[in-house]
Design a protein around this motif. Structure first.
Motif, PDB file in Angstrom:
ATOM      1  N   SER A 314       0.757  -1.025  -0.102  1.00  0.00           N
ATOM      2  CA  SER A 314      -0.023  -0.163   0.142  1.00  0.00           C
ATOM      3  C   SER A 314       0.826   1.317  -0.033  1.00  0.00           C
ATOM      4  CB  SER A 314      -0.863   0.026   1.252  1.00  0.00           C
ATOM      5  OG  SER A 314      -0.311   0.127   2.539  1.00  0.00           O
ATOM      6  N   ASP A 315       1.998   1.401   0.863  1.00  0.00           N
ATOM      7  CA  ASP A 315       2.918   2.522   0.720  1.00  0.00           C
ATOM      8  C   ASP A 315       3.643   2.522  -0.685  1.00  0.00           C
ATOM      9  OD1 ASP A 315       2.198   3.187   3.339  1.00  0.00           O
ATOM     10  OD2 ASP A 315       4.101   2.118   4.402  1.00  0.00           O
ATOM     11  N   MET A 316       4.089   1.461  -1.102  1.00  0.00           N
ATOM     12  CA  MET A 316       4.666   1.550  -2.483  1.00  0.00           C
ATOM     13  C   MET A 316       3.584   2.263  -3.649  1.00  0.00           C
ATOM     14  SD  MET A 316       6.906  -1.986  -2.924  1.00  0.00           S
ATOM     15  CE  MET A 316       7.308  -1.570  -4.386  1.00  0.00           C
ATOM     16  N   LYS A 317       2.356   1.929  -3.394  1.00  0.00           N
ATOM     17  CA  LYS A 317       1.440   2.148  -4.373  1.00  0.00           C
ATOM     18  C   LYS A 317       1.220   3.973  -4.255  1.00  0.00           C
ATOM     19  CE  LYS A 317      -3.362   1.839  -5.876  1.00  0.00           C
ATOM     20  NZ  LYS A 317      -4.486   0.859  -5.721  1.00  0.00           N
ATOM     21  N   LEU A 318       1.204   4.262  -3.135  1.00  0.00           N
ATOM     22  CA  LEU A 318       0.896   5.359  -2.434  1.00  0.00           C
ATOM     23  C   LEU A 318       2.357   6.470  -3.090  1.00  0.00           C
ATOM     24  CD1 LEU A 318      -0.212   7.240   0.833  1.00  0.00           C
ATOM     25  CD2 LEU A 318       1.883   8.005  -0.336  1.00  0.00           C
TER      26      LEU A 318
END
Length: 393
Positions: A314-318
């Motif tokens: 999720s952080d990588m996507k953000l």
């Protein structure tokens, strides 16, 4: 009456004299033979000791086979008393050898201090050993290896050398595949592997403490040493992976910091501050826009390998979404908001990566070893001038 002349008397004397002369010559020849034997033995001894002095650690087992008559002499010279004493000494030397393989002076010093009784039992001053390890690590390693093999049963020395050759050959043949495997495995899996090997090491300690058969004991020590060498290797590779991640994230953070503090570049490169300016090569505005594009490339899907293992999905996507929408035509507030979001996620990721000794020494030369205690505080690694990198005992 005149006695007849005895013509054999002279012959008898000649024979007697000849016999005496022959005896003397025989003694002389025997002495010469003994001298030659002594000279040959002395030459062989000098050759053996010169070879031992100049040998690499891995050459020593072969030398022991080449000069078998000096095996006992070596043990006597280093003060080994009997088989039980040899086993006691060898166990301590194995632990010191594992520490020496890391090249970490603090670990070597700790290992020497923890095994002081064994070293002192054959006349080695632990402080002198520590000094030699620091000042002449090559000589220290050679003497350590020689002492290790001198305190092992001879047949086990040959066996250990054969096993080491097999391990070396395996390492050479599999180096590329190992590198790929470590690249594909997560650091979490590496830590699982390490934990398993560390538990096995404790198991060897328990078996060694109970074993009374000298041959089985030597075999257990050999297996434990191989396991400890593998632990050292895996730790180094894991730490190298940590360092690669940390340095990759730090490069990104340095670029973000530059984008936030470059006042001239921001004025000339952000449309919200300088109006709609043409992209003129060589200007500070053009250079600033190039930096933004570089950050986009670093965080794009095909270049973000450095983020794997450090950010959640999720952080990588953000981060990717924020980077893909980051451009110099957007309002300054919106630009900074995206930049701050990226920075926060990457800083959080960097804070979760353990700081290693190798990273610390490479980036902060002269820094103390991690774990050093100074003024009641323990050094955690990184910049030693940063108080956050010290923890109270």
């Amino acid at each position: 009456m005149v006695d007849p002349i005895d013509y054999t008397a002279g012959l008898d004397r000649s024979i007697a004299n000849g016999a005496r002369l022959g005896g003397l010559m025989g003694v002389a020849n025997q002495q010469e033979l003994e001298n030659q034997k002594a000279a040959a033995a002395k030459e062989r001894q000098d050759s053996a000791y010169a070879a031992l002095q100049n040998a690499k650690p891995e050459d020593l087992p072969a030398l022991r086979r080449q000069y078998p008559e000096f095996a006992d002499l070596i043990q006597k010279e280093i003060g080994v008393q009997d088989a039980e004493h040899a086993t006691f000494v060898n166990k301590a030397l194995n632990k010191i050898s594992v520490a020496a393989a890391t090249g970490n002076p603090a670990m070597i010093q700790t290992a020497i201090e923890q095994n002081k009784p064994a070293l002192m039992s054959f006349g080695v001053d632990p402080q002198e050993a520590i000094q030699m390890a620091q000042n002449d690590p090559q000589q220290f390693g050679s003497l350590l290896k020689a002492s290790m093999y001198a305190t092992m049963p001879f047949e086990k020395q040959v066996d250990a050398q054969q096993k080491q050759q097999q391990l070396d050959e395996t390492a050479r043949n599999n180096r590329e595949s190992n590198a790929v495997q470590w690249a594909n495995n997560s650091i979490a899996q590496q830590n699982v592997n390490l934990r398993r090997m560390e538990l096995a090491d404790k198991g060897f300690d328990r078996q060694i403490a109970r074993e009374t058969n000298a041959i089985k004991l030597a075999d257990l020590q050999d297996k434990r040493q191989q396991n400890q060498q593998e632990i050292t290797r895996v730790r180094q590779e894991r730490d190298s992976a940590y360092d690669t991640q940390r340095e990759g994230l730090q490069e990104t953070l340095d670029l973000i910091g530059d984008l936030k503090t470059d006042k001239d570049g921001r004025y000339g490169g952000l449309e919200g501050q300088a109006g709609i300016l043409p992209r003129v090569p060589g200007t500070v505005g053009a250079a600033y826009r190039d930096k933004v594009e570089r950050l986009n490339a670093m965080l794009s899907l095909d270049k973000s390998g450095v983020l794997k293992g450090t950010l959640s999905e999720s952080d990588m996507k953000l981060v990717r979404n924020a980077a893909s929408g980051l451009n110099t035509s957007m309002p300054t507030d919106a630009f900074d908001k995206r930049l701050n979001a990226i920075q926060q996620k990457i800083e959080n990721a960097a804070s979760r990566i353990p700081v290693t000794d190798s990273y610390t020494q490479r980036n902060y030369p002269g820094a103390p070893q991690i774990g050093t205690v100074d003024g009641g505080h323990i050094f955690l690694g990184g910049d030693p001038s940063n108080s956050k990198n010290w923890k109270a005992q």
